[in-house]
Write an enzyme that holds these catalytic residues in place. Sequence first.
Site, mmCIF file in Angstrom:
data_model
loop_
_atom_site.group_PDB
_atom_site.id
_atom_site.type_symbol
_atom_site.label_atom_id
_atom_site.label_comp_id
_atom_site.label_asym_id
_atom_site.label_seq_id
_atom_site.Cartn_x
_atom_site.Cartn_y
_atom_site.Cartn_z
ATOM 1 N N ARG A 34 3.989 24.481 28.054
ATOM 2 C CA ARG A 34 3.251 23.219 27.885
ATOM 3 C C ARG A 34 1.748 23.437 27.963
ATOM 4 N NH1 ARG A 34 2.862 20.010 32.018
ATOM 5 N NH2 ARG A 34 4.999 20.409 32.728
ATOM 6 N N TYR A 40 -6.839 3.725 9.457
ATOM 7 C CA TYR A 40 -5.408 3.996 9.595
ATOM 8 C C TYR A 40 -4.812 3.022 10.614
ATOM 9 C CZ TYR A 40 -0.963 6.071 10.534
ATOM 10 O OH TYR A 40 0.391 6.244 10.701
ATOM 11 N N ASP A 85 -12.366 10.324 12.321
ATOM 12 C CA ASP A 85 -11.071 10.731 11.767
ATOM 13 C C ASP A 85 -11.356 11.333 10.393
ATOM 14 O OD1 ASP A 85 -8.572 10.860 10.491
ATOM 15 O OD2 ASP A 85 -7.785 9.172 11.647
ATOM 16 N N LYS A 139 -1.048 15.661 7.146
ATOM 17 C CA LYS A 139 -1.416 15.303 5.778
ATOM 18 C C LYS A 139 -1.898 16.532 5.005
ATOM 19 C CE LYS A 139 -0.389 11.226 7.369
ATOM 20 N NZ LYS A 139 -1.383 10.334 7.933
HETATM 21 C C1 LIG Z 1 -1.478 9.556 9.100
HETATM 22 C C2 LIG Z 1 -2.799 9.305 9.694
HETATM 23 C C3 LIG Z 1 -2.976 9.313 11.085
HETATM 24 C C4 LIG Z 1 -1.824 9.478 12.039
HETATM 25 O O1 LIG Z 1 -1.305 10.770 12.008
HETATM 26 P P1 LIG Z 1 0.232 11.140 12.337
HETATM 27 O O2 LIG Z 1 0.256 12.600 12.157
HETATM 28 O O3 LIG Z 1 1.088 10.365 11.381
HETATM 29 O O4 LIG Z 1 0.481 10.705 13.759
HETATM 30 C C5 LIG Z 1 -4.259 9.134 11.585
HETATM 31 N N1 LIG Z 1 -5.307 8.937 10.752
HETATM 32 C C6 LIG Z 1 -5.171 8.910 9.418
HETATM 33 C C7 LIG Z 1 -6.375 8.685 8.567
HETATM 34 C C8 LIG Z 1 -3.916 9.094 8.848
HETATM 35 O O5 LIG Z 1 -3.791 9.052 7.504
#
Ligand SMILES: *Cc1c(COP(=O)(O)O)cnc(C)c1O
Length: 355
Positions: free
Chosen positions: A47, A98, A169, A194
């Site tokens: 962990r 998001y 982000d 992504k």
């Molecule tokens: C998908 C997404 C998230 C969340 O990520 P996960 O891996 O699905 O938890 C956060 N920010 C953006 C811009 C996203 O497209």
Amino acid sequence: MDAGIPRSPATRVVTTGRPAAEPDAPLNEPVTFASTFHAGGDVGYGRYGNPSWTALESVLGDLEGGRALAFASGLAASSAVMSLLPEGAVVVAPDCAYLGVLDQLRERATQGRLTLRQLPVTDTDGIAAAAKGAAMVWLESPTNPNLDVADIAAAAAAARAAGALTVVDNTFATPLLQRPLELGADVVVHSVTKLLAGHSDVVLGAVVTTDDAVYDRLDAHRRLHGAIPGPMEAYLAVRGLRTLSVRLERAQANATELASRLRAHRSVNVVRYPGFGTMCSIEVAGGAESADAVVAAVGLWVHSTSLGGVESSLERRRRWPTESPTVDESLLRLSVGIEDVEDLWADLSRALDTI
Ligand SMILES: *Cc1c(COP(=O)(O)O)cnc(C)c1O
């Protein structure tokens, strides 16, 4: 050893995070399945660390220009960043971003743990004014799914002057197209799920920061709360990252071409494309119903949520109940992949012709 050899980001995405170059050492870090490690070393327990995470963190930290920590998902990463907030903090956030991130912020606001000031990411002056007295300015750029672009440098400068932490982000741009830490941000958040992993087979997140105190607090949070990446996911993410530059180049060229053709299609009212990246959103004539008809009519494009894979996909975002009301009911978010652009256009334009 090879100091002096030029290494641009497109090269480093291939070469960073390798094990030491010794005879018979593997070129890339293999997946290490281990909860338990012999005592006396730096890791200690599964962990707390894993060599497969470290490889991913080296690549991402290097590309963004900070130190990275991998998390179980993008939302685990954003949740860890929100744990930095003192009780009662003021947070400046986009009015459209998001939805999971905004839901996390709203949950804390509903619990009385923070006060939320929401503005369009394009309203730089408004963000600068709202930053006064705030603990954190949360940006997303380009935004999901309206694809609005923030002036990160100006917002981060205003946040810094106000004593607030700037978080960006960077999921949609990736560090190959935008490096927020170089623009003055303190923390970058990624959904590695992504474009970075890029093959629609991994859920993973990461935080990158230039602030050592923030790094230590996030590391402690991960150790204590346990939102750790799986070693297999970390391995797959590095494997995916190795081709990020070529995937991005191809998908971006496809997206640019499709955006320009979509602008001329009679069924499309609005094309949202920031001029870079692999995401393009369109608002179609006839509202939600005809948008749903387009989704039902495509064959090559995959109807699914998520984005950033090698395959092109689309969805109507307002099908999600907590999606921002700033998103048009007819908006289709297109995640453009690396297929042949003529095939993509043939399928999409035929589906649009039906409405
Ligand atoms: C998908 C997404 C998230 C969340 O990520 P996960 O891996 O699905 O938890 C956060 N920010 C953006 C811009 C996203 O497209």
